[in-house]
Design a protein around this motif. Structure first.
Motif, mmCIF file in Angstrom:
data_model
loop_
_atom_site.group_PDB
_atom_site.id
_atom_site.type_symbol
_atom_site.label_atom_id
_atom_site.label_comp_id
_atom_site.label_asym_id
_atom_site.label_seq_id
_atom_site.Cartn_x
_atom_site.Cartn_y
_atom_site.Cartn_z
ATOM 1 N N ASN B 35 0.338 -1.455 0.808
ATOM 2 C CA ASN B 35 -0.031 -0.204 -0.473
ATOM 3 C C ASN B 35 0.463 1.114 -0.072
ATOM 4 N N VAL B 36 2.300 1.482 1.072
ATOM 5 C CA VAL B 36 2.741 2.610 1.154
ATOM 6 C C VAL B 36 3.746 2.043 -0.809
ATOM 7 N N ALA B 37 3.995 1.506 -0.834
ATOM 8 C CA ALA B 37 4.761 1.936 -1.689
ATOM 9 C C ALA B 37 3.812 2.513 -3.020
ATOM 10 N N LEU B 38 3.207 0.872 -3.576
ATOM 11 C CA LEU B 38 2.210 2.099 -4.402
ATOM 12 C C LEU B 38 1.866 3.831 -4.115
ATOM 13 N N ALA B 39 1.723 3.813 -2.450
ATOM 14 C CA ALA B 39 0.924 5.540 -2.993
ATOM 15 C C ALA B 39 2.169 6.118 -3.384
ATOM 16 N N LEU B 40 3.757 5.793 -2.471
ATOM 17 C CA LEU B 40 4.378 6.710 -2.888
ATOM 18 C C LEU B 40 4.712 6.705 -4.638
ATOM 19 N N LEU B 41 4.914 5.467 -4.763
ATOM 20 C CA LEU B 41 5.161 5.852 -6.022
ATOM 21 C C LEU B 41 4.762 5.519 -7.298
ATOM 22 N N SER B 45 -1.326 11.616 -9.036
ATOM 23 C CA SER B 45 -1.820 12.428 -8.297
ATOM 24 C C SER B 45 -2.137 11.622 -7.010
ATOM 25 N N GLN B 46 -1.226 12.657 -6.258
ATOM 26 C CA GLN B 46 -1.353 12.061 -4.870
ATOM 27 C C GLN B 46 -2.679 11.508 -4.331
ATOM 28 N N VAL B 47 -3.912 11.846 -4.657
ATOM 29 C CA VAL B 47 -4.746 10.642 -4.106
ATOM 30 C C VAL B 47 -5.470 9.826 -4.719
ATOM 31 N N ASP B 48 -4.992 9.821 -6.137
ATOM 32 C CA ASP B 48 -5.300 8.728 -6.965
ATOM 33 C C ASP B 48 -3.976 7.504 -6.815
ATOM 34 N N ALA B 49 -3.001 8.451 -5.783
ATOM 35 C CA ALA B 49 -2.151 6.526 -5.793
ATOM 36 C C ALA B 49 -2.628 6.008 -4.448
ATOM 37 N N ALA B 50 -2.794 6.933 -3.501
ATOM 38 C CA ALA B 50 -3.164 6.985 -2.023
ATOM 39 C C ALA B 50 -4.182 5.455 -2.118
ATOM 40 N N LEU B 51 -5.891 5.857 -3.905
ATOM 41 C CA LEU B 51 -6.719 5.237 -3.386
ATOM 42 C C LEU B 51 -6.085 4.065 -3.608
ATOM 43 N N LEU B 52 -5.201 3.784 -5.211
ATOM 44 C CA LEU B 52 -4.933 2.476 -5.533
ATOM 45 C C LEU B 52 -3.938 2.109 -4.700
ATOM 46 N N MET C 217 -1.537 7.258 5.791
ATOM 47 C CA MET C 217 -0.096 8.198 6.369
ATOM 48 C C MET C 217 1.115 8.486 5.690
ATOM 49 N N ALA C 218 1.713 7.604 4.964
ATOM 50 C CA ALA C 218 3.062 7.488 4.319
ATOM 51 C C ALA C 218 2.960 8.446 2.965
ATOM 52 N N SER C 219 1.678 8.982 2.519
ATOM 53 C CA SER C 219 2.007 9.665 1.450
ATOM 54 C C SER C 219 1.393 11.082 2.000
ATOM 55 N N TYR C 220 0.912 11.209 2.986
ATOM 56 C CA TYR C 220 0.154 12.622 3.508
ATOM 57 C C TYR C 220 0.482 13.528 4.466
ATOM 58 N N GLY C 221 1.747 12.423 5.327
ATOM 59 C CA GLY C 221 1.584 12.875 6.478
ATOM 60 C C GLY C 221 1.007 12.613 7.907
#
Lengths: 110, 101, 526
Positions: B35-41, B45-52, C217-221
């Motif tokens: 989840n973290v790796a997908l959200a960061l990499l 867009s930031q919110v889309d990556a978090a959702l994915l 948490m990681a992405s938005y701190g």
């Protein structure tokens, strides 16, 4: 949406009859290969037709959802009533094959 | 192996408990790191990556669960979830370090 | 654990299904009832009158009421009547009191007066129960989301285990004991699979921010709030100016929205800083208007000048995916017949879980059929099966009976309805523990049959809005609940009769030992 339901129901009925085991059980005689093949084609064609109709009438979002819901309802009815009322179900399938396309055409004309 | 409740050897019971923990905790760790790796990499867009990341993490969890009970031993279950977790932790850690100076 | 992939998956299916099956059954049953949340609420508050819909008029009434009773509130919330909800709901937050200062009222859609209805949680009780389980926050949500994951796992392992998924696609052979239960379990599972997969995966998506927060948490701190404002495209809150100013008439703003999207139904309408220089009015489109939640379908006006300040930001493809799962799960977009299909599929999901639990026990009881006593763990499963299935149905019936029998003016009435539900459920557990298995089933099902079967009569006698009245005036929500109760009663009576009859022929056939080496992974799974 009745047309979609009927087309989908008829489609699954055809797919069921396209299996040798069910064909024998329901129609009381052995099918020839060509029967089974044409039933299979007819079944998929009916399912496809009901999908096209559902999407055409209700758009992608609602059409797709309603199509899947109606198919699930139709096939569930078919499978669970089959041991008890096979003749009714076959009759309903026959009616659906005729009435489904007619109602579908009628709703397209509107 | 016999499955009568009374006749199960202790080693078998411990192995099942170990696999369950590997699935429950190790699987969650792996899913979270994916989840973290997908959200960061993921380059969207930031919110889309978090959702994915969140939506796919459940599939990772599911696969981890299946792995933990399908593999041949409890040790393999742990290795199977912890090794990819370690890899993802390194990747996610690097990505996190680069994004937050 | 068994050797081989399919066997291992069958094992996993069996044991996760057993451990979480009871809770899943309750979640599915109450979740299924939630598809008729508003209809059940209507049934449990028969005092609320239904009127022809006139949104602009209702909105005017809401504004008049709020002006008179909450003129200095920090914010107002208004929900207009719909096809399914007869009353106007208004709520407001007193300034500086946070979450505690929230007040809500139901208003009559035609007169705007506060409706004096009996206190009841109605359909909302079942809705809340199905994901909060009456447990303290957030444990209920965690547990029910976990159960949803187990359901998803059960579906996947079930498919892997089911060898002849295509060959037996159309197969159901009744009257053959365990074989029939397995056929039924498989057929409902496979034929309604798209629904089952959707409903369990979407439950995870609904609460993913809570159960899988690492990515956010990681992405938005530390700023998880920013995630939500990115996702829902919320406006920045405008603080009050402290200067009193007359507000524009809300119906006129409603007309502006209708100009933009003719025929759109409105969800909730929020007013920030009412009667202040900085008043803001936001309209959000009703979730019944689209499958997915649409954040773009919202409009914010300056509450004094009536000018459009902003409208909702468009959704990305990823947002549409997750909003679609949320929308599909809740089914707010479904019209009457699709809603009924949702209900039927929900019942199917409940039945898959129920048949699974029955099979687990049935298969193991056969091994002890010859001896008089069964091992303690089988007895435990039997008791829990009875209480979690027929006992839960009894508890649901108790909720409805309490709704009609408790005095309308009773203090804490809504809580007593819930207590009736919980106490009857507990009593059913006790009853199942002291009575022999089949008798306990039959007695609980029989009592449930009577309770549900007589519910329409009780409704007619206590409110005068029984079937004859409801059908005559076309109140199908009221009649629908009564008729469904009647149907449930008949179904339970049929089951009770089956339990009372000695199952001699079926048992014999099922008890015949399978030929060695013919035990398939499928048979392992039950």
């Amino acid at each position: 949406m009745l047309s979609v339901a009927l087309l989908g129901y008829a489609g699954f009925a055809a797919l069921c009859l396209a299996m040798e085991k069910h064909f024998k059980e329901l129609l009381k005689h052995s099918p020839r290969g060509v029967h089974l093949r044409s039933l299979r084609w007819a079944g998929w064609a009916l399912l496809l037709a009901s999908l096209v109709l559902a999407v055409h009438l209700r758009g992608w979002a609602h059409g797709l959802v309603e199509w899947i819901a109606l198919l699930m309802a139709g096939v569930t009815l078919w499978v669970f009533m089959l041991p008890y009322r096979p003749r009714w179900l076959l009759g309903l399938a026959a009616v659906s094959v005729v009435l489904g396309p007619l109602l579908g055409l009628a709703s397209l004309m509107r | 192996m016999k499955r009568t409740a009374a006749g199960l050897p202790l080693a078998y019971r411990l192995a099942v408990a170990s696999r369950s923990l590997a699935a429950l905790l190790g699987g969650y760790l792996l899913a979270s790191l994916a989840n973290v790796a997908l959200a960061l990499l993921t380059p969207i867009s930031q919110v889309d990556a978090a959702l994915l990341g969140m939506m796919l993490s459940f599939l990772v969890y599911l696969l981890a669960f299946i792995w933990c009970f399908a593999c041949r031993s409890a040790w393999r279950a742990w290795a199977g979830v912890l090794a990819p977790s370690a890899l993802l932790a390194v990747i996610a850690g690097l990505a996190y370090g680069m994004q937050t100076p | 654990m068994k050797e081989g992939f399919r066997q291992a998956m069958a094992w996993l299916h069996t044991w996760t299904g057993l451990i979480f099956g009871w809770m899943l059954f309750a979640i599915f049953l109450t979740g299924t009832l939630s598809y008729f949340k508003d209809e059940i609420s209507h049934w449990s508050q028969p005092e609320i009158q239904r009127h022809a819909l006139d949104p602009a008029h209702s909105l005017g009434l809401a504004q008049r009421y709020l002006n008179a009773n909450a003129g200095s509130a920090a914010s107002w919330f208004i929900q207009l009547p719909s096809d399914r909800e007869p009353a106007i709901s208004v709520g407001w937050r007193e300034p500086g009191q946070g979450r505690r200062g929230f007040v809500s009222k139901s208003l009559d859609a035609a007169s705007g007066e506060v409706v004096q209805a009996r206190e009841s949680r109605g359909g909302d009780f079942f809705y809340r129960f199905h994901f909060q389980l009456e447990l303290p926050h957030p444990w209920g949500r965690w547990l029910s989301t976990w159960c949803a994951f187990i359901m998803l796992l059960g579906l996947v392992t079930g498919i892997i285990t089911h060898k002849k998924i295509f060959k037996e696609f159309f197969t159901f052979r009744p009257g053959k004991g365990q074989r029939s239960w397995l056929d039924g379990h498989n057929a409902i599972g496979v034929l309604v699979l798209p629904f089952h997969l959707m409903i369990s995966y979407s439950s995870l998506v609904l609460f993913m921010y809570m159960v899988m927060p690492a990515g956010i948490m990681a992405s938005y701190g530390g700023e998880t709030n920013r995630y939500f404002s990115d996702l829902f495209g919320r406006d920045v809150d405008v603080s009050s100016a402290g200067v009193v100013a007359p507000m524009a008439a809300l119906p006129s703003l409603y007309a502006k929205v209708q100009e933009k999207v003719p025929g759109a139904r409105m969800g909730y309408i929020q007013v920030q800083n009412p009667n202040d220089q900085n008043a803001r009015v936001s309209f959000t489109r009703a979730s019944s208007d689209s499958v997915a939640y649409r954040r773009s379908q919202s409009w914010t006006f300056d509450g004094v000048s009536g000018a459009l300040v902003s409208s909702g930001a468009p959704e990305s493809a990823m947002m549409m995916t997750s909003f679609s799962f949320a929308g599909l799960h809740m089914g707010n977009f479904a019209g009457p017949w699709l809603r009924w299909l949702y209900f039927v599929f929900g019942v199917a999901g409940t039945a898959v879980i129920g048949t699974g639990l029955v099979m687990w026990l049935g298969k193991r009881q056969l091994k002890h059929a010859k001896s008089d006593c069964q091992p303690g763990e089988l007895r435990l499963v039997e008791v829990l099966n009875i209480a979690s299935m027929s006992g839960l149905l009894l508890a649901v019936a108790a909720f409805f009976w309490a709704n009609r029998l408790l005095p309308v003016t009773l203090e804490g009435r809504a809580d007593w309805e819930v207590n009736a539900f919980l106490w009857v459920w507990a009593a059913s557990l006790l009853h199942a523990a002291v009575r022999p298995g089949r008798r306990a089933w039959a007695e609980q099902l029989g009592l449930g049959a009577i309770a549900f079967g007589l519910l329409p009569l009780l409704n007619g006698l206590s409110t005068g809005q029984g079937l004859n009245h409801a059908i005559a005036v076309g109140d199908w929500a009221m009649a629908g609940v009564d008729l469904t109760a009647l149907g449930t009663g008949l179904f339970m009576a049929w089951l009770a009769r089956k339990m009372l009859r000695v199952p001699a022929p079926a048992k014999k056939r099922a008890a015949r030992p399978a030929a060695p080496g013919k035990v398939t992974a499928e048979a392992e799974a039950n």
